[in-house]
Scaffold this active site. Sequence first.
Site, PDB file in Angstrom:
ATOM      1  N   GLU A 264      -1.687   6.884  -3.074  1.00  0.00           N
ATOM      2  CA  GLU A 264      -2.765   7.548  -2.404  1.00  0.00           C
ATOM      3  C   GLU A 264      -3.314   8.430  -3.774  1.00  0.00           C
TER       4      GLU A 264
ATOM      5  N   GLY B 273       0.753   9.360  -6.306  1.00  0.00           N
ATOM      6  CA  GLY B 273       0.979   8.342  -7.430  1.00  0.00           C
ATOM      7  C   GLY B 273       2.471   8.276  -7.847  1.00  0.00           C
ATOM      8  N   SER B 274       2.805   8.873  -8.960  1.00  0.00           N
ATOM      9  CA  SER B 274       4.285   8.958  -9.171  1.00  0.00           C
ATOM     10  C   SER B 274       4.990   9.542  -8.090  1.00  0.00           C
TER      11      SER B 274
ATOM     12  N   GLU C 111       3.605   0.098 -10.703  1.00  0.00           N
ATOM     13  CA  GLU C 111       4.798   0.191 -10.193  1.00  0.00           C
ATOM     14  C   GLU C 111       5.907   1.106 -10.844  1.00  0.00           C
TER      15      GLU C 111
ATOM     16  N   GLY D  76       0.759  -1.268  -0.207  1.00  0.00           N
ATOM     17  CA  GLY D  76       0.024   0.072  -0.027  1.00  0.00           C
ATOM     18  C   GLY D  76       0.742   1.233  -0.039  1.00  0.00           C
TER      19      GLY D  76
ATOM     20  N   ARG E 280      -4.975 -16.806 -42.039  1.00  0.00           N
ATOM     21  CA  ARG E 280      -6.083 -15.785 -42.750  1.00  0.00           C
ATOM     22  C   ARG E 280      -5.660 -15.460 -44.011  1.00  0.00           C
TER      23      ARG E 280
ATOM     24  N   GLY F 170     -10.544  -6.841 -38.141  1.00  0.00           N
ATOM     25  CA  GLY F 170     -12.086  -6.558 -37.509  1.00  0.00           C
ATOM     26  C   GLY F 170     -12.306  -7.467 -36.443  1.00  0.00           C
TER      27      GLY F 170
ATOM     28  N   HIS G 152      -5.328  -8.687 -36.471  1.00  0.00           N
ATOM     29  CA  HIS G 152      -6.870  -9.217 -36.214  1.00  0.00           C
ATOM     30  C   HIS G 152      -7.857  -8.641 -37.081  1.00  0.00           C
TER      31      HIS G 152
HETATM   32  C1  LIG Z   1     -16.974  -2.130 -35.655  1.00  0.00           C
HETATM   33  C2  LIG Z   1     -16.907  -2.677 -37.189  1.00  0.00           C
HETATM   34  C3  LIG Z   1     -17.785  -2.176 -38.019  1.00  0.00           C
HETATM   35  C4  LIG Z   1     -17.838  -2.754 -39.499  1.00  0.00           C
HETATM   36  N1  LIG Z   1     -18.848  -2.168 -40.049  1.00  0.00           N
HETATM   37  C5  LIG Z   1     -18.800  -2.745 -41.248  1.00  0.00           C
HETATM   38  C6  LIG Z   1     -19.777  -2.395 -42.281  1.00  0.00           C
HETATM   39  O1  LIG Z   1     -20.804  -1.808 -41.699  1.00  0.00           O
HETATM   40  N2  LIG Z   1     -19.959  -2.937 -43.401  1.00  0.00           N
HETATM   41  C7  LIG Z   1     -18.969  -3.650 -43.863  1.00  0.00           C
HETATM   42  O2  LIG Z   1     -19.117  -4.103 -45.168  1.00  0.00           O
HETATM   43  N3  LIG Z   1     -17.875  -3.891 -43.304  1.00  0.00           N
HETATM   44  C8  LIG Z   1     -17.885  -3.504 -41.888  1.00  0.00           C
HETATM   45  N4  LIG Z   1     -16.664  -3.987 -40.927  1.00  0.00           N
HETATM   46  C9  LIG Z   1     -15.829  -4.673 -41.558  1.00  0.00           C
HETATM   47  C10 LIG Z   1     -14.466  -3.833 -41.842  1.00  0.00           C
HETATM   48  O3  LIG Z   1     -14.472  -2.972 -42.962  1.00  0.00           O
HETATM   49  C11 LIG Z   1     -13.295  -4.945 -42.079  1.00  0.00           C
HETATM   50  O4  LIG Z   1     -12.899  -5.326 -40.641  1.00  0.00           O
HETATM   51  C12 LIG Z   1     -11.838  -4.486 -42.551  1.00  0.00           C
HETATM   52  O5  LIG Z   1     -12.133  -3.758 -43.900  1.00  0.00           O
HETATM   53  C13 LIG Z   1     -10.709  -5.161 -42.351  1.00  0.00           C
HETATM   54  O6  LIG Z   1     -11.166  -6.728 -42.956  1.00  0.00           O
HETATM   55  P1  LIG Z   1     -10.803  -7.739 -42.023  1.00  0.00           P
HETATM   56  O7  LIG Z   1     -11.344  -7.471 -40.642  1.00  0.00           O
HETATM   57  O8  LIG Z   1     -11.491  -8.932 -42.820  1.00  0.00           O
HETATM   58  O9  LIG Z   1      -9.301  -7.864 -42.082  1.00  0.00           O
HETATM   59  P2  LIG Z   1      -8.343  -8.670 -43.141  1.00  0.00           P
HETATM   60  O10 LIG Z   1      -8.490  -8.058 -44.405  1.00  0.00           O
HETATM   61  O11 LIG Z   1      -8.441  -9.920 -42.721  1.00  0.00           O
HETATM   62  O12 LIG Z   1      -6.906  -8.073 -42.766  1.00  0.00           O
HETATM   63  C14 LIG Z   1      -6.223  -8.525 -41.600  1.00  0.00           C
HETATM   64  C15 LIG Z   1      -4.888  -7.921 -41.685  1.00  0.00           C
HETATM   65  O13 LIG Z   1      -4.008  -8.061 -42.821  1.00  0.00           O
HETATM   66  C16 LIG Z   1      -3.893  -6.748 -43.512  1.00  0.00           C
HETATM   67  N5  LIG Z   1      -3.787  -7.062 -44.853  1.00  0.00           N
HETATM   68  C17 LIG Z   1      -4.782  -7.778 -45.702  1.00  0.00           C
HETATM   69  N6  LIG Z   1      -4.291  -7.542 -46.831  1.00  0.00           N
HETATM   70  C18 LIG Z   1      -2.945  -6.945 -47.096  1.00  0.00           C
HETATM   71  C19 LIG Z   1      -2.379  -6.549 -48.074  1.00  0.00           C
HETATM   72  N7  LIG Z   1      -2.774  -7.249 -49.274  1.00  0.00           N
HETATM   73  N8  LIG Z   1      -1.336  -6.022 -47.791  1.00  0.00           N
HETATM   74  C20 LIG Z   1      -1.065  -5.749 -46.688  1.00  0.00           C
HETATM   75  N9  LIG Z   1      -1.856  -5.875 -45.288  1.00  0.00           N
HETATM   76  C21 LIG Z   1      -2.838  -6.621 -45.664  1.00  0.00           C
HETATM   77  C22 LIG Z   1      -4.935  -5.974 -42.849  1.00  0.00           C
HETATM   78  O14 LIG Z   1      -4.485  -4.455 -43.182  1.00  0.00           O
HETATM   79  C23 LIG Z   1      -4.886  -6.314 -41.530  1.00  0.00           C
HETATM   80  O15 LIG Z   1      -4.066  -5.715 -40.699  1.00  0.00           O
HETATM   81  C24 LIG Z   1     -16.714  -3.449 -39.673  1.00  0.00           C
HETATM   82  C25 LIG Z   1     -15.975  -3.707 -38.835  1.00  0.00           C
HETATM   83  C26 LIG Z   1     -15.786  -3.458 -37.427  1.00  0.00           C
HETATM   84  C27 LIG Z   1     -14.645  -3.760 -36.504  1.00  0.00           C
HETATM   85  C1  LIG Z   2      -4.211  -2.212 -11.805  1.00  0.00           C
HETATM   86  C2  LIG Z   2      -3.239  -1.314 -10.923  1.00  0.00           C
HETATM   87  C3  LIG Z   2      -2.815  -1.781  -9.996  1.00  0.00           C
HETATM   88  C4  LIG Z   2      -1.968  -1.205  -8.976  1.00  0.00           C
HETATM   89  N1  LIG Z   2      -1.360  -1.638  -7.655  1.00  0.00           N
HETATM   90  C5  LIG Z   2      -0.888  -1.150  -6.969  1.00  0.00           C
HETATM   91  C6  LIG Z   2      -0.411  -1.405  -5.803  1.00  0.00           C
HETATM   92  O1  LIG Z   2      -0.429  -2.764  -5.437  1.00  0.00           O
HETATM   93  N2  LIG Z   2       0.199  -0.708  -4.740  1.00  0.00           N
HETATM   94  C7  LIG Z   2       0.354   0.814  -4.844  1.00  0.00           C
HETATM   95  O2  LIG Z   2       0.980   1.239  -3.958  1.00  0.00           O
HETATM   96  N3  LIG Z   2      -0.172   1.115  -6.068  1.00  0.00           N
HETATM   97  C8  LIG Z   2      -0.612   0.381  -6.910  1.00  0.00           C
HETATM   98  N4  LIG Z   2      -0.946   1.092  -8.069  1.00  0.00           N
HETATM   99  C9  LIG Z   2      -0.751   2.456  -8.449  1.00  0.00           C
HETATM  100  C10 LIG Z   2       0.239   2.814  -9.445  1.00  0.00           C
HETATM  101  O3  LIG Z   2       1.629   2.433  -9.046  1.00  0.00           O
HETATM  102  C11 LIG Z   2       0.146   4.312  -9.736  1.00  0.00           C
HETATM  103  O4  LIG Z   2      -1.101   4.284 -10.541  1.00  0.00           O
HETATM  104  C12 LIG Z   2       1.077   4.448 -10.660  1.00  0.00           C
HETATM  105  O5  LIG Z   2       2.336   4.905  -9.931  1.00  0.00           O
HETATM  106  C13 LIG Z   2       0.909   6.067 -11.185  1.00  0.00           C
HETATM  107  O6  LIG Z   2       0.194   7.020 -10.589  1.00  0.00           O
HETATM  108  P1  LIG Z   2      -1.015   7.625 -10.899  1.00  0.00           P
HETATM  109  O7  LIG Z   2      -1.926   6.982 -11.223  1.00  0.00           O
HETATM  110  O8  LIG Z   2      -1.540   8.459  -9.535  1.00  0.00           O
HETATM  111  O9  LIG Z   2      -0.571   8.832 -11.855  1.00  0.00           O
HETATM  112  P2  LIG Z   2       0.078  10.104 -11.859  1.00  0.00           P
HETATM  113  O10 LIG Z   2       1.298  10.149 -10.947  1.00  0.00           O
HETATM  114  O11 LIG Z   2      -0.969  11.267 -11.277  1.00  0.00           O
HETATM  115  O12 LIG Z   2       0.839  10.499 -13.277  1.00  0.00           O
HETATM  116  C14 LIG Z   2      -0.129  10.933 -14.195  1.00  0.00           C
HETATM  117  C15 LIG Z   2       0.810  10.944 -15.643  1.00  0.00           C
HETATM  118  O13 LIG Z   2       1.870  12.170 -15.248  1.00  0.00           O
HETATM  119  C16 LIG Z   2       3.117  11.346 -15.396  1.00  0.00           C
HETATM  120  N5  LIG Z   2       4.164  12.090 -14.726  1.00  0.00           N
HETATM  121  C17 LIG Z   2       3.991  12.345 -13.169  1.00  0.00           C
HETATM  122  N6  LIG Z   2       4.903  12.779 -12.698  1.00  0.00           N
HETATM  123  C18 LIG Z   2       5.798  12.817 -13.584  1.00  0.00           C
HETATM  124  C19 LIG Z   2       7.107  13.526 -13.960  1.00  0.00           C
HETATM  125  N7  LIG Z   2       7.795  14.013 -12.805  1.00  0.00           N
HETATM  126  N8  LIG Z   2       7.840  13.560 -15.158  1.00  0.00           N
HETATM  127  C20 LIG Z   2       6.997  13.164 -16.098  1.00  0.00           C
HETATM  128  N9  LIG Z   2       5.805  12.471 -16.118  1.00  0.00           N
HETATM  129  C21 LIG Z   2       5.106  12.711 -14.988  1.00  0.00           C
HETATM  130  C22 LIG Z   2       2.952  10.225 -15.484  1.00  0.00           C
HETATM  131  O14 LIG Z   2       3.948   9.278 -15.847  1.00  0.00           O
HETATM  132  C23 LIG Z   2       1.594   9.778 -16.028  1.00  0.00           C
HETATM  133  O15 LIG Z   2       1.586   9.717 -17.326  1.00  0.00           O
HETATM  134  C24 LIG Z   2      -1.830   0.464  -9.216  1.00  0.00           C
HETATM  135  C25 LIG Z   2      -2.526   0.844 -10.292  1.00  0.00           C
HETATM  136  C26 LIG Z   2      -3.281   0.189 -10.972  1.00  0.00           C
HETATM  137  C27 LIG Z   2      -3.833   0.772 -12.357  1.00  0.00           C
END
Ligand SMILES: Cc1cc2nc3c(=O)[nH]c(=O)nc-3n(C[C@H](O)[C@H](O)[C@H](O)COP(=O)(O)OP(=O)(O)OC[C@H]3O[C@@H](n4cnc5c(N)ncnc54)[C@H](O)[C@@H]3O)c2cc1C
Ligand SMILES: Cc1cc2nc3c(=O)[nH]c(=O)nc-3n(C[C@H](O)[C@H](O)[C@H](O)COP(=O)(O)OP(=O)(O)OC[C@H]3O[C@@H](n4cnc5c(N)ncnc54)[C@H](O)[C@@H]3O)c2cc1C
Lengths: 405, 262
Positions: free
Chosen positions: A127, A131-132, A389, A124, A282, A366, A364
């Site tokens: 607070e 944080g940081s 941490e 713990g 794929r 869509g 992946h």
């Molecule tokens: C929330 C949501 C809403 C959507 N709504 C619609 C909608 O209303 N209508 C609709 O028709 N579709 C919809 N889609 C589908 C969306 O358009 C497809 O998910 C998208 O075109 C990518 O196709 P895929 O998911 O099959 O990926 P894939 O085509 O399988 O691609 C997988 C990965 O391979 C990469 N890749 C594939 N081919 C190549 C290549 N030749 N060169 C380099 N990289 C390549 C891609 O960039 C990607 O990183 C939706 C998807 C989501 C998640």
């Molecule tokens: C899932 C989870 C588990 C956790 N478990 C524990 C635990 O078991 N015990 C415990 O004690 N704490 C725990 N924490 C707390 C965690 O260690 C803090 O969230 C973390 O240290 C950051 O503090 P903060 O969230 O208050 O962010 P802040 O300190 O408010 O920081 C906000 C932003 O400002 C940046 N920043 C702050 N100061 C500076 C600076 N001087 N220079 C540059 N950038 C800066 C930070 O990098 C960050 O991007 C947990 C947090 C999470 C989310």
Amino acid sequence: MYLGLTPREEEIRAVAREFAEKEVLPGAAERDRTGEFPAALVRRMGELGFYGLPYPKEYGGGAEGTVAYSLAAAEVARCDAAVGLTMAVNATIGTLAVFLFGTEEQKQRWVPGVLQGKLISAFGLTEEGAGSDAAAVKTAAVWDGGGGGSSVGQGVGGAGQWIINGEKIFITNGSVADFVVVAAVTDPELGSRGISCFIVPTDTPGFRVAKKFTKMGLRCSDTAHLIFEDCRVPAANLLGKRGEGLKMFLTVLDTGRVGVAALSVGLAQACLEDSLAYAKNRVQFGQAIGKNQAVAFRLSETATEVEAARLLTISAARARDKVMEAAEKAPGQGGGRFTTEAAMAKMFASETAVRAALTTLQVHAGHGYCLEYRAERLFRDAKLMEIGEGTSEVQRLVIARGLGL
Amino acid sequence: MLNIAVCVKQVPDTEARLSVAADKTRIEEQGISFILNPYDEHAVEEAIRLKEKQGGTVTVFCLGPARAEEAIRTALAMGADKAVHLADAAFGGGDEGTAAAALEKAIAGKSFDLVLAGRLAIDDASGQVGARLAEKLGWPHVTAVTRLAVEGREAVANREIDGGSQVVAVTLPAVITAQRGLNQPRYPKIPDIMKARRKEVAKVTPADLGLSGGEVGGAGAKGKVAGLAPAPGRSAGKVIAGEPADAARKVVGLLRDEAKVI
Ligand SMILES: Cc1cc2nc3c(=O)[nH]c(=O)nc-3n(C[C@H](O)[C@H](O)[C@H](O)COP(=O)(O)OP(=O)(O)OC[C@H]3O[C@@H](n4cnc5c(N)ncnc54)[C@H](O)[C@@H]3O)c2cc1C
Ligand SMILES: Cc1cc2nc3c(=O)[nH]c(=O)nc-3n(C[C@H](O)[C@H](O)[C@H](O)COP(=O)(O)OP(=O)(O)OC[C@H]3O[C@@H](n4cnc5c(N)ncnc54)[C@H](O)[C@@H]3O)c2cc1C
């Protein structure tokens, strides 16, 4: 990749992988959905000796070292990073504070129980206003009873009690822990040298869980807001020397960061494996999408980064083992630090995990954006690694200090 | 020095949600996890304790499919020395008789002093294999044992009987089946699992045991499971409202007239 592991470390990794695939992976998606804390699994991992790997046998540990521990933690995180975080916090921060700075009595009371899976610990520090900036903690401990509690830099004795008041947030394992190691101000006039460290059993009257946080990822890991209201603990619950709490917490976090680096490696590894499997299967435009250089190059980079993160993590873990060995040979000398190594490993591995998760999502496409694959979960889980941490920014501060800047 | 054989079976996890397979004679194995039969865990533990006290070896015998090796590894991780796995597909689909016959062939003539087994396997719950095995070996047996002491060539076993307990002394070699309460089985730790990976698990076929295909498994079985049905779901309870005295009277009435149990 040549990792320089001993045969024993390789074997521990293999056993951990077998266990994780069989007992951690199957429930991971369900736990992510429900957010239910896996108490039985957490106990079982203790019984098997996961938490004890980096601890000596006298306290119920396995004496296998930090490298073996890191490999095991990575394997658990590869299957479910939330279980990995539960393990890491339990083994390497909450309990470690007691192990490193506790009296023999404190160690015997708390450490073996955790290492055997019978007790759960929490750490713990954080607070609302601290944080940081960990030195800004406001939780206060006031000595009631005169006598032994008075002087800074000493242990305390006598019949009095510490009264602890304050709140801690984001505390991992907070609502399931048997004890919390708490940073509290004992001597406000001394600033960061006025912070001390206490072991607070969670059955202490005045301790309560205000709420459990609902998180974007790592959802079955318990994260709680804790309240300490006139919590009375005896002098024997002061951990280490009065006024050295902050130093102790930061020392513990060095090891904690190696643990988070290991979780990040496991997550990044999972991302890589999922991406590769998907890219090979794929088919679009008449061929596997992995045949496109745009996809292949991205995965080449991910694979390289994962290996680099793994090596940095093993190297930091190795550095810790050397420090612990030195400390054992020359008790009282502290054995040195590995602060910079740990910060580098944590920063690089966590950022690798987040980049790898984004790549997995993109590959992946869509399906990645929808819930039937775990790409989106890997992303939600990975993001914490750049925050907990010590944020990535804080790691850079620590590294810069290590560089003399 | 005691040479101990322990018979173990792999069974569905007690926490697994079971369903009946499409052929209605087996449970559906898809998606469930398996464990070392809990009673067998007690048997393994007792064997290891005896070995630790008196020296000797512990050999695990398991009849079951390839997946059962996991249960064998658990027993090895607990501290058994080696294992014999009757894994051949021909052993499958048998009954208690074929299981006992095959185990007898594997165990007889190997100078074992003691065979330990679980009181029953929690899947079929027939509780026959240990006793049948003893009959085939021609050895005495004691079932459902909660305490065991072995001294020289004598074993003294406490067993639970209705309303009390019985103490039975047998001469070795003998077969003992374990009841819950016999001991607290240990948890293997990671190093134990590592050691277990290096221990020998011999795979044997019916031919290795001198058995023909017709004598084992489904082909040799005299009994077959003709059907399997899940337990009927429990129907909703009845809540009797009102003053305690009235409610109690109503409950007695219902128990007598409706449920006809008193
Ligand atoms: C929330 C949501 C809403 C959507 N709504 C619609 C909608 O209303 N209508 C609709 O028709 N579709 C919809 N889609 C589908 C969306 O358009 C497809 O998910 C998208 O075109 C990518 O196709 P895929 O998911 O099959 O990926 P894939 O085509 O399988 O691609 C997988 C990965 O391979 C990469 N890749 C594939 N081919 C190549 C290549 N030749 N060169 C380099 N990289 C390549 C891609 O960039 C990607 O990183 C939706 C998807 C989501 C998640
Ligand atoms: C899932 C989870 C588990 C956790 N478990 C524990 C635990 O078991 N015990 C415990 O004690 N704490 C725990 N924490 C707390 C965690 O260690 C803090 O969230 C973390 O240290 C950051 O503090 P903060 O969230 O208050 O962010 P802040 O300190 O408010 O920081 C906000 C932003 O400002 C940046 N920043 C702050 N100061 C500076 C600076 N001087 N220079 C540059 N950038 C800066 C930070 O990098 C960050 O991007 C947990 C947090 C999470 C989310």
